[in-house]
Design an enzyme around this catalytic site. Structure first.
Site, PDB file in Angstrom:
ATOM      1  N   ARG A 132       0.857  -1.166  -0.024  1.00  0.00           N
ATOM      2  CA  ARG A 132       0.062   0.185   0.000  1.00  0.00           C
ATOM      3  C   ARG A 132       0.868   1.204  -0.068  1.00  0.00           C
ATOM      4  O   ARG A 132       1.849   1.387   0.690  1.00  0.00           O
ATOM      5  CB  ARG A 132      -1.077  -0.097   1.222  1.00  0.00           C
ATOM      6  CG  ARG A 132      -1.894  -1.361   0.858  1.00  0.00           C
ATOM      7  CD  ARG A 132      -3.019  -1.375   2.109  1.00  0.00           C
ATOM      8  NE  ARG A 132      -3.817  -0.096   2.002  1.00  0.00           N
ATOM      9  CZ  ARG A 132      -5.044  -0.286   2.995  1.00  0.00           C
ATOM     10  NH1 ARG A 132      -4.919  -0.887   3.784  1.00  0.00           N
ATOM     11  NH2 ARG A 132      -5.681   0.986   2.646  1.00  0.00           N
ATOM     12  N   ASP A 337     -15.533   2.231   2.649  1.00  0.00           N
ATOM     13  CA  ASP A 337     -14.977   0.783   2.874  1.00  0.00           C
ATOM     14  C   ASP A 337     -16.256   0.114   2.635  1.00  0.00           C
ATOM     15  O   ASP A 337     -16.305  -1.200   2.688  1.00  0.00           O
ATOM     16  CB  ASP A 337     -14.706   0.832   4.463  1.00  0.00           C
ATOM     17  CG  ASP A 337     -13.156   1.197   4.737  1.00  0.00           C
ATOM     18  OD1 ASP A 337     -12.793   1.368   3.671  1.00  0.00           O
ATOM     19  OD2 ASP A 337     -13.153   1.633   5.831  1.00  0.00           O
TER      20      ASP A 337
HETATM   21  C1  S3P Z   1      -9.785   5.032   7.855  1.00  0.00           C
HETATM   22  C2  S3P Z   1      -9.804   5.810   6.794  1.00  0.00           C
HETATM   23  C3  S3P Z   1     -10.171   5.220   5.390  1.00  0.00           C
HETATM   24  C4  S3P Z   1     -10.683   3.845   5.547  1.00  0.00           C
HETATM   25  C5  S3P Z   1      -9.895   2.871   6.378  1.00  0.00           C
HETATM   26  C6  S3P Z   1     -10.084   3.465   7.702  1.00  0.00           C
HETATM   27  C7  S3P Z   1      -9.555   5.547   9.238  1.00  0.00           C
HETATM   28  O1  S3P Z   1      -8.789   5.238   4.578  1.00  0.00           O
HETATM   29  O2  S3P Z   1     -10.667   3.084   4.085  1.00  0.00           O
HETATM   30  O3  S3P Z   1     -10.436   1.587   6.412  1.00  0.00           O
HETATM   31  O4  S3P Z   1      -9.559   5.087  10.220  1.00  0.00           O
HETATM   32  O5  S3P Z   1      -8.939   6.704   9.015  1.00  0.00           O
HETATM   33  P1  S3P Z   1      -8.307   6.297   3.752  1.00  0.00           P
HETATM   34  O6  S3P Z   1      -8.115   7.569   4.604  1.00  0.00           O
HETATM   35  O7  S3P Z   1      -7.108   6.040   2.918  1.00  0.00           O
HETATM   36  O8  S3P Z   1      -9.446   6.785   2.799  1.00  0.00           O
END
Ligand code: S3P
Length: 456
Positions: A132, A337
């Site tokens: 990632r 998500d």
């Molecule tokens: C999250 C933010 C999201 C989400 C992840 C949890 C968080 O990611 O997809 O499962 O707890 O801040 P991104 O900030 O990369 O969109």
């Protein structure tokens, strides 16, 4: 490696169930409690592996985190942790690399904190996390004086993959002010930069293209951090702040992202009616529920007050004739998500559903656009993959039984399990250990509602 077999649902799904506590809020509660002075109590801890990774990371830096739950609560989903915070400036160097497991939130948010420490650290993750992209967080942190290296990305020039080496900030050096406009709506970027901003000499001014989840801002505000958030702009102005956050008590609400699977299962199994209790319904997280409503689904959200500055609701979902819709724009970050499970709804809707503006899904626990396209096709659903989304043709016929490889992605495994309820005969989902990262009792919850699921 766990495999589950989901049988076609004979009768309807019925009942009232809880879901694990919110993973995003759980990470933040652990991080802020660690950086507070004094003791904090975190109730409703979910024991999902992602949250456990954050707890272990903070323990490795000298934070005492005691599990004070009853043994019954510990085997369930609602433990209680007591965290003895170290304040902002007393974390100690970990003896070994910090293992973030599958959790992107753990790695990215920790990077914000670690970049301001006087000790060096190394962050590692599992195979999925190691693929990632990290430049999105490291880039702006570097521009405020942090020194962080990673592995070069094999295909995206300039991007960086874990493991991440965070260098010690030299004595006398401080992180500087930051003015940053993020190219993506991302709570992980925003939160990492705000956490680093607690240590910076100067303000942190951020803007994102659309509003992402705002749990960090809510928690900082509750802890007296001088922060202002208006729409997509957040400003942290620490000039006159003493840098002290005091221990707090929090009861973490149920996870809206986990509840989404149960809500969707009730939509697609005829005659079903299911209630999920105590769900956090912060508007930055309720995109999927709006999608259900736009599709014509039966859903009711009854507010039940607030916990920790976060609204809570009881959500009842009942099976309905769904229709295809267009999903895009500001709805996407609020359902970021839940796009995989939205695909399952689309597969059972009348007509076509088009999902756009969702290119971020390509860098989640798997490339969720590609993975969902192959899952849908395995179930006999027609779909087209776009650069930033999917076009899905709904069908009311029983789905083709499928054998699915989750690719280690918890939300893909759970989406496939929900789709399999509408199968002609049993479907097999392989590599399901990953479900424990966010919803350890997923299979038990489906069974409690009347589903037949075998685990081997
Ligand atoms: C999250 C933010 C999201 C989400 C992840 C949890 C968080 O990611 O997809 O499962 O707890 O801040 P991104 O900030 O990369 O969109």
């Amino acid at each position: 490696m766990t495999t589950i077999v989901v049988h076609p649902q004979q009768g309807s799904l019925h009942g009232s169930v809880p879901v694990p506590s919110d993973k995003s809020i759980g990470h933040r509660a652990l991080l802020f409690a660690s950086l507070c002075e004094g003791t904090s109590s975190i109730k409703g801890f979910s024991y999902g592996e992602d949250n456990v990774a954050t707890a272990n990371a903070m323990r490795a830096m000298g934070v005492v985190i005691d599990d004070v739950s009853s043994s019954q609560a510990r085997t369930g989903t609602a433990g209680e942790l007591r965290v003895t915070g170290k304040g902002l400036f007393d974390l100690r160097a970990p003896n070994a690399s910090i293992d973030c497991g599958n959790s992107g939130t753990t790695m990215r948010l920790l990077t914000g904190i670690l970049s301001a420490q006087r000790f060096a650290s190394m962050l590692i993750g599992d195979a999925s996390l190691s693929r990632r992209p990290m430049l999105r967080v490291i880039g702006p942190l570097r521009s405020r004086g942090a020194r962080i290296d990673g592995e070069p990305h094999p295909t995206k020039a300039g991007d960086v993959l874990p493991p991440l080496r965070v260098h010690a900030l030299p004595e006398g050096a401080f992180l500087s002010a930051l003015e940053y406009e993020s190219p993506v709506a991302s709570a992980q970027i925003k939160s990492a930069l705000l956490l680093s901003g607690l240590y910076a000499h100067g303000p942190t001014h951020l803007r994102e293209p659309m509003l992402s989840r705002d749990h960090t801002e809510r928690m900082m505000h509750a802890l007296g951090v001088p922060l202002r958030a208006v729409g997509t702009v957040v400003q942290l102005e620490p000039a006159n702040w003493d840098g002290v956050m005091s221990g707090f008590e929090i009861e973490i609400p149920g996870d809206a992202s986990a509840a989404a699977f149960i809500v969707a299962a009730a939509q697609i199994v005829p005659g079903s009616r299911v209630t999920v209790r105590g769900v956090g319904t912060n508007p930055t997280r309720t995109g999927l529920y709006e999608i259900v409503r736009h599709m014509g689904g039966g859903i009711e959200m009854v507010p039940h007050g607030e916990q920790a500055g976060e609204p809570i609701s009881e959500i009842t979902s009942w099976s309905s004739a769904l229709r295809g819709i267009v999903i895009g724009g500001e709805l996407v970050p609020r359902a970021i998500d839940e796009i995989p499970i939205a695909c399952a709804l689309a597969a059972r809707a009348h007509g076509t559903t088009t999902i756009r503006d969702a290119e971020e899904l390509r860098v989640k626990e798997s490339d969720r656009l590609a993975t969902m396209a192959s899952v849908l096709r395995a179930f006999g659903v027609t779909c087209e993959e776009l650069a930033d989304g999917l076009v899905i043709e709904g069908t009311q016929a029983p789905l083709k039984p499928a054998t699915i490889d989750s690719r280690g992605d918890h939300r893909i495994a759970m989406t496939a399990a929900v789709l399999a309820l509408a199968g002609k005969s049993p479907s097999t989902i392989m590599d399901c250990d990953c479900i424990a990262t966010s919803f350890p009792r997923f299979v038990g919850t489906l069974r409690a509602l009347g589903a037949r699921v075998d685990v081997s």
